[in-house]
Design an enzyme around this catalytic site. Structure first.
Site, PDB file in Angstrom:
ATOM      1  CG  ASP A 141      45.324  24.267  48.049  1.00 22.00           C
ATOM      2  OD1 ASP A 141      44.338  24.201  47.008  1.00 22.00           O
ATOM      3  OD2 ASP A 141      46.106  25.291  48.236  1.00 22.00           O
ATOM      4  CD  GLU A 176      42.321  29.405  46.036  1.00 22.16           C
ATOM      5  OE1 GLU A 176      41.617  30.697  45.765  1.00 22.16           O
ATOM      6  OE2 GLU A 176      42.348  29.020  47.127  1.00 22.16           O
ATOM      7  CD  GLU A 177      43.018  28.414  50.698  1.00 30.83           C
ATOM      8  OE1 GLU A 177      43.384  29.756  50.394  1.00 30.83           O
ATOM      9  OE2 GLU A 177      41.810  28.313  50.867  1.00 30.83           O
ATOM     10  CG  HIS A 195      41.420  31.980  54.229  1.00 35.45           C
ATOM     11  ND1 HIS A 195      42.249  32.662  53.721  1.00 35.45           N
ATOM     12  CD2 HIS A 195      40.928  30.864  53.663  1.00 35.45           C
ATOM     13  CE1 HIS A 195      41.936  32.130  52.322  1.00 35.45           C
ATOM     14  NE2 HIS A 195      41.314  31.149  52.105  1.00 35.45           N
TER      15      HIS A 195
END
Length: 469
Positions: A106, A172-173, A437
């Site tokens: 993800d 995870e994000e 990010h």
């Protein structure tokens, strides 16, 4: 772990197989980057399933796994399932150890597309880097695992006796809400002697890093309320504290004048750090020429060993909708990074105490959506750390650096709890210019090649080890 047996494959054969396989690995990475798999419910969840299926197909096609599955685990207390993860496993043979390889498929949302030089989900190569959301964090980690397995399988063939578990997470994000339950549900399939978490970074684009410390985290939502309804700023301004004024005054108490954290109860870790100049910080972080660094002590001690508090979101009237009104409430999201050695729960308690004690004008504070994670310190005395350092040296051609990382990987605490005997190795494919990010995220292609070579050497050398009785 006993001394290595005679190697089943030469380093040169492994490195040659890696070099031959890099074009296919980068092509597959490009296909993964094109899939906008984000775990936030606001995004198309069919894309996340598509991403998991694509990773499962890559694992299946290596031909080394006994079983490949796409699974979901329950989110404790919610009655809902987490996002799709890929679990592939092969049993060890002839007394060899087992290694667990972790990454996540993800990705973060792209943010403002206008800030990207090229479309975020259209992989683009320029100046030796592959640009795209997830190109570095962490689909490159996924492909480093796949590419290294391909290379070792090609060289060793039927002599591949190493047990391998591949766990590619899908949320995870988004906080890894079902991670602990996934470990519990699949404990036997995931059990390993060493665990590689490929979700960190390197010293720079040519120097590998083994992450030996991570900060923890404490993230929460804070609502500040001073009025039961909005009022005219001309009629009552000067006598009535609006919520924004109270919020600004309250938040300003979190930092000293030099920008260091001023919250009693947040601890620091005393540990030496390598040399790192302000010039390097400016280059890697993108500091404007007139902006000065904050904090005190060595620069890396501020990032690796001390707490930090950041306001990462705020809800209030937009500039476009601004009027002469005293706001009754504001909502902010605070993200604290916690020094290794202090629990996320202790850090959150210190922050809440501080904010309540400093609430101006009797402002009403409400805390919600608390998300906590503990830091991590690696035991560097283990056999797997030495093996990994040697593989990094030979894969990159440069001696590795032991890194602290200012970011957090909270689920490592879950791995430690479930598999206390396993040695955990935190590696990665990112370099300081990857901009994970952020807009224009990218992967340095040579770093990726070296990371694959490192992991392939590690797998091949572990294949020559005997697991202790």
């Amino acid at each position: 772990m006993t001394s290595p047996a005679l190697p089943s494959a030469s380093d040169s054969a492994v490195l040659e197989a890696v070099a031959t396989g890099i074009p296919a690995a980068l092509s597959d990475l490009g296909h993964l980057v094109r899939i906008p798999g984000m775990a936030w419910p606001a995004f198309d969840q069919t894309q996340l399933q598509r991403s998991a299926d694509a990773v499962a197909a890559l694992a299946q096609d290596t031909g080394v796994f006994d079983e490949v599955r796409v699974l979901r685990a329950a989110i404790p207390g919610s009655g809902e399932l987490g996002q799709p993860a890929v679990l592939a496993s092969r049993a060890a043979r002839n007394g060899r150890p087992t290694i667990l390889l972790y990454a996540h498929h993800d990705v973060q949302p792209p943010g403002d597309d206008s800030l990207w030089e090229t479309p975020p989900f259209e992989p683009t190569v320029r100046d030796g880097r592959l640009y795209g959301r997830g190109a570095a964090d962490d689909k490159a980690g996924v492909m480093a695992h796949i590419a290294s397995i391909r290379a070792v399988s090609e060289v060793l063939g039927d002599d591949l006796d190493l047990g391998i578990a591949l766990f590619i997470e899908g949320e995870e994000e988004y906080g890894s809400a079902s991670f602990a339950q996934f470990l519990s549900d699949n404990k036997e399939a995931l059990r390993a002697d060493a665990i590689v978490v490929a979700d960190s970074g390197n010293w720079d684009s040519v120097t590998p890093g083994l992450t030996v410390s991570l900060r923890g985290n404490a993230r929460f939502v804070l609502r500040v309320r001073t009025l039961d309804h909005a009022s005219h700023s001309g009629m009552f301004g000067g006598a009535v504290p609006d919520a924004m004024m109270a919020t600004v005054k309250l938040l300003s108490t979190l930092w000293n004048d030099d920008g260091s954290v001023a919250v009693e109860g947040l601890t620091e870790r005393d540990s030496p750090t390598p040399d790192y100049s302000e010039e390097t910080l400016r280059d890697e972080a993108g500091l404007l020429p007139t902006t000065q660094p904050i904090g005190n002590g060595t620069i890396l001690s501020r990032i690796w060993n001390k707490p930090a508090v950041t306001i990462i979101g705020i809800d209030t009237t937009s500039v476009a909708s601004a009027s002469n009104t005293l706001l009754p409430e504001t909502t902010v999201v605070l993200s604290a990074r916690v020094a290794p050695g202090q629990s996320g729960a202790d850090a959150y308690a210190a922050l809440e105490r501080h904010l309540r004690a400093h609430a101006p004008f009797g402002a009403e504070l409400t805390f919600s959506d608390v998300d906590l994670g503990d830091g991590f310190l690696v035991d560097t005395s283990g056999w797997a750390v030495g093996l990994t350092r040697d593989a990094m040296h030979d894969g990159y051609g440069v001696a590795p650096v032991d890194l602290g990382v200012g970011g957090s990987i909270p689920f490592i605490a879950d791995l430690v709890r479930e598999f206390p005997q396993a040695q955990i190795l935190v590696t990665g494919v990112e370099d300081p210019h990857s901009r994970a990010h952020s807009p224009n995220e990218s992967l340095h292609l040579d770093t990726f090649r070296h990371a694959v070579a490192t992991e392939a050497l590690l797998l091949a050398r572990m294949n020559g080890l005997e697991r202790p009785l």
